[in-house]
Structure formats: C-alpha cells, structure tokens
Design an enzyme around this catalytic site. Structure first.
Site, short mmCIF file in Angstrom:
data_model
loop_
_atom_site.label_atom_id
_atom_site.label_comp_id
_atom_site.label_asym_id
_atom_site.label_seq_id
_atom_site.Cartn_x
_atom_site.Cartn_y
_atom_site.Cartn_z
N HIS A 268 0.86 -1.20 0.00
CA HIS A 268 0.00 0.00 0.00
C HIS A 268 0.89 1.24 0.00
CE1 HIS A 268 -3.43 2.49 0.67
NE2 HIS A 268 -3.74 2.19 1.90
N HIS A 307 -2.51 -2.27 -9.56
CA HIS A 307 -3.49 -1.60 -8.70
C HIS A 307 -4.78 -2.40 -8.69
CE1 HIS A 307 -5.94 1.55 -6.92
NE2 HIS A 307 -4.81 2.14 -6.57
N ASP A 363 2.81 5.28 -6.67
CA ASP A 363 4.08 5.15 -5.92
C ASP A 363 5.30 4.98 -6.80
OD1 ASP A 363 1.99 3.45 -3.74
OD2 ASP A 363 3.10 5.25 -3.18
#
Ligand code: SDX
Length: 430
Positions: A268, A307, A363
């Site tokens: 995450h 994702h 990210d």
C-alpha cells in the site's frame, strides 16, 4: 418493462427468489432468505479482500479504473493538481465544495492555529530508539494524541469531530517533521505559522540556525501538488481501516493510527519506499531486463506497478512523472529515473504485465521526487500519510453521518474442528 431485480433459482430446493438491484449491487443481506430449511442460516457472500464488495455509499472520491479517472467531489485530479492547493483540496474533501475566500481563510486559520503539539509529545518521541523508522514513530504518536484530547471520544458530536479534524490535519506535519528530526539527531523545529502548509512542513524539516527557513518555491509547489495527489482514494486499505475502527465509535486519533499502520504496508503506501529500494537493488539500467525476468518467474514484484482498481495508467502517476521534470530542474536529475523509465518501457510492452493490466501507480515515480528533494527513503510513507489524513477524516466523518452504517463485523466460513471434548494432559498423545 425491464425490472431492476435478479431472479435467482436455488437448484437445491427449486425455489425462486426475486432480489432487488440498486446502484449496480444487490444487498448481501437479501441472500439470507435463500435457505434449504428453517434451521439453515441462509446464504452469505464470500469475498476475501473485498474484491467485489461495496462496503459503503460515498460521495467523496470517484475512480474509474478502466479509464484511469480520479475525481475528488467531481473535480478531475488533473485540474486540482494544476489549479488548487492542498489545504483547499482538504476542505473540498471534508465539506464537499470548493471554499469561498472567507471560508478558505477561516479554514486555513483554523488549521494554522492547531499546528503546535503538547510539549509532552516531544518527551514521548525522545523515547524512540535513535534509528526508529519515522513511520513507526508517526503511527504511535498519532495514537498517543488520543490521550491528550479526551474530548475526541464524543464522535457523535459534529463540533467535536470538526475540532479533531482541524487538530489532525494541522498536527500530522508537525509530528512527521519531529519524527524526521529525531531520526537525524537534530533539534525539533516549531511550526512557523506565517508559512503555508507545505512550506511550514519543509521549515520544520530543514531549518537549522537561520532565523527563517526559505524553501525553494518550485519545491514547495511540487510538495503541495504531491499532497493533493495523495489526499484520498475512495475505499483503499487504509481508508477501510479508518472506517472499520471508527465504526466502533473509537476516537479519530486511534482510528487514524490504525489507518496509518495499514498505509505503511509495502503493498500500500509503503510501496514508494519499496520502489526506491528496488531501484537501488537493480542498480543500473542494463540490469533491468534481468530484474523483469526474475519478477516474471515469480521472484518478487515490480513495486510501484499494479493496482486493485486501476487497470490503466494511474492518473496520479502521469502527473507525478511530469512533476519530476520540474523538480529535477531545481534539484538536478535523479539518475534512478533512467532505471525507472526503462522498467516502465519494458513492462508496458511485456505480455506478463500487459495481460495482467499492470501499469505504474502513484508510488512508482513519487519516491524519485522525494529523494531528489533530499528526503530519506524511510520518510516516503510518512509523506503519503500527511495528505491522506484529510481523506481518512473525510471518510470517517461521512461514515458517522451515514444512517446505513453500524459497527463493522464481517461473518466467516468456519473451517475448524467440530465439537470435541477436553482431554487432560495425561490423555494427550505425544
Ligand atoms: C497504493 O487501493 C488504493 O487505492 C491504494 C492506493 C491509494 O491511493 O490508496 O492507490 C495506493 O497502495 C498503490 C499500490 C502500491 N503497491 C504497490 O505498488 C505494490 C506492488 N503492487 C502489487 O502488490 C499489487 O499490484 C497491488 C497490491 C497494488 C494490487 O494487488 P491485487 O489487486 O490484489 O492484484 P493481485 O496481487 O491479485 O495481482 C494480480 C496478478 C497476480 O499474478 P497471477 O497470480 O495472476 O499470476 O498480477 C500480479 C500478481 O502476481 N501482480 C504483479 C504485481 N502486481 C500484481 N506482478 C508483478 N509486480 C507487481 N507489482
């Protein structure tokens, strides 16, 4: 005229059931009527990790994973990143509308008023080991705030919720900066309330003996945009944690500590740190093909890729990639960008990733900017947590106002032993 219902035939009994369809869902509780006998509990759904389960109704953030769309309260993330600022976006998430000037000024004043933390918090943070991970310090200290603000337990009082929302949005940068300063052995720097949200955070991080810290405006704007991009993302793992903990009427500091703990996981919000460690492990551009081969053979993941919702390019990653070039104009180019670009180039044409719809997520590039701005890698999840606090609080407030919601308590499929009698130690086998 088509009816908004499902007709379900239970082939075990031959019975038919008509189940209402609303908002593209059926209510799981409507399945309980499907039983084989009076003593039968009735059907449940089995959905580990909530792959196909809506846990709530929410008006805060909209994501279209196939088309790579992200909107906060209906406003496209690209427009907010281009034209708004983080504090204004935080207001939008919490109150649902962009603030008029007077509302914005009052909001900014409320947040600024709460940037200081109790002096005892410093003593608490001093107790951490010299090399404690800043995210571990942040998670613990957010939870500790519940012992300072006992009025926060009045979660059903909107005014109390508003005060805690101000406190948490205001104090999380201060605590984050204190955690950084502790980790590098520097004295804590108090908030400078004449500065904006991102500039004040940078002052608390980097100010040394100068009377006033002057951050580079390009870097301040870049950090503010990164805060906007990370502010909310509907029912992700940490937001689900915030809602689940908050559903027991726990105070928001305890709920936010749990949410921050969930965010820290490398799958995450901890992925931005994991991406940089992955790039360091790869080392040079020519080693990228070998790394990709290893991932395809099942040895680790391409961190920053994939994702649960986006099966297209994460719109935030696209904006961050553009932002990186602006930051590198000031800081100098991060050489690891070449490795990241080569990873993306190869992955986006490799069937292993294409067939699994794995694209760069938020990210993948953010850490390159943070590193260029001289943040240590272990501060990266902290930089995710600061803006996401606003999203968590907006979702928490919405959950408490939702008449459909009550304490979260999933069911299970029991796979353990049937009833059996206790055996004394002497009766047990070896
Ligand atoms: C965030 O939910 C949110 O909105 C989160 C977030 C937010 O703003 O709150 O967007 C922030 O958490 C972004 C994600 C950051 N995490 C990472 O970058 C870690 C790497 N990514 C993966 O671990 C993964 O993609 C997840 C966790 C993000 C999503 O996992 P899913 O949806 O459970 O998908 P999965 O693990 O079931 O993967 C499906 C397939 C599997 O292969 P097969 O079993 O079908 O052979 O894709 C593979 C996976 O092995 N896969 C990857 C991969 N991600 C998935 N293979 C290699 N590298 C990857 N990164």
């Amino acid at each position: 005229m088509a009816k908004n219902t499902l007709t379900v035939t239970d082939n075990r009994t031959g019975k038919q059931y008509e189940i209402p369809v609303a908002d593209g869902t059926i209510k799981a509780i409507d399945l309980r009527q499907i039983r084989t006998s009076e003593s039968d509990f009735g059907l449940m759904t089995y959905d580990p990790a909530f792959m196909n389960t809506a846990s709530c109704r929410s008006a805060i953030t909209y994501i279209d994973g196939e088309r790579g769309i992200l909107r906060y309260r209906g406003y496209p993330i690209e427009q907010l990143a281009e034209r708004s600022n983080f504090l204004e976006v935080a207001y939008l998430l919490i109150y649902g509308e962009l603030p008029a000037k007077a509302q914005y000024d009052a909001w900014a004043a409320d947040i600024t008023h709460h940037t200081m933390i109790h002096e005892n918090i410093k003593k608490l943070m001093d107790g951490f080991h010299y090399n404690a991970h800043p995210m571990g310090m942040l998670v613990s200290t957010i939870g500790a705030l519940s012992t300072f603000y006992t009025d926060a337990r009045n979660v059903r009082d909107p005014e109390s919720r508003r005060l805690q929302i101000h406190r948490l949005i205001a104090k999380v940068p201060t605590i984050a900066a204190f955690a950084f300063r502790h980790s590098v052995g520097h004295p804590y720097i108090y908030p400078d309330n004449s500065l904006g949200y991102a500039a004040n955070f940078m002052s608390m991080l980097w100010k040394m003996v100068e009377t006033r810290y002057e951050a580079n405006p390009v870097l301040v704007r870049a950090l503010d945009v990164l805060f906007i991009l990370h502010a909310d993302h509907e029912q992700n793992c940490s937001t689900n944690s915030m809602r689940a903990i908050g559903s027991s009427d726990a105070d928001p500091y305890s709920a936010a500590a749990g949410a921050a703990a969930a965010l820290w996981g490398p799958l995450h919000g901890g992925a931005n740190e994991a991406v940089l460690r992955m790039l360091d492990e790869i080392g040079t551009k020519d080693r990228v093909p070998g790394f990709i081969r290893a991932v395809k053979e099942g040895h680790g993941k391409l961190m920053g890729f994939g994702h649960r919702v986006y099966k297209n390019y994460d719109p935030r990653a696209r904006t961050i990639k553009r932002l990186a070039e602006e930051v590198f104009e000031v800081t100098g180019r991060n050489p690891k960008l070449d490795i990241a670009l080569e990873l993306e180039r190869i992955a986006l044409q490799d069937d292993y990733f294409v067939s699994r719809k794995l694209y760069p997520n938020v990210d993948f590039y953010s850490g390159l900017i943070y590193q260029a701005m001289k943040f240590p890698v272990d501060m990266f999840p902290v930089l995710f947590c600061i803006p996401r606090m606003s999203g968590w609080l907006a979702q928490w407030d919405e959950m408490l106002r939702d008449k459909d919601q009550k304490i979260a308590r999933p069911r299970q499929i029991y796979t353990g032993n049937g009833e059996r009698d206790y055996k004394g130690m002497e009766e047990r086998g070896g």
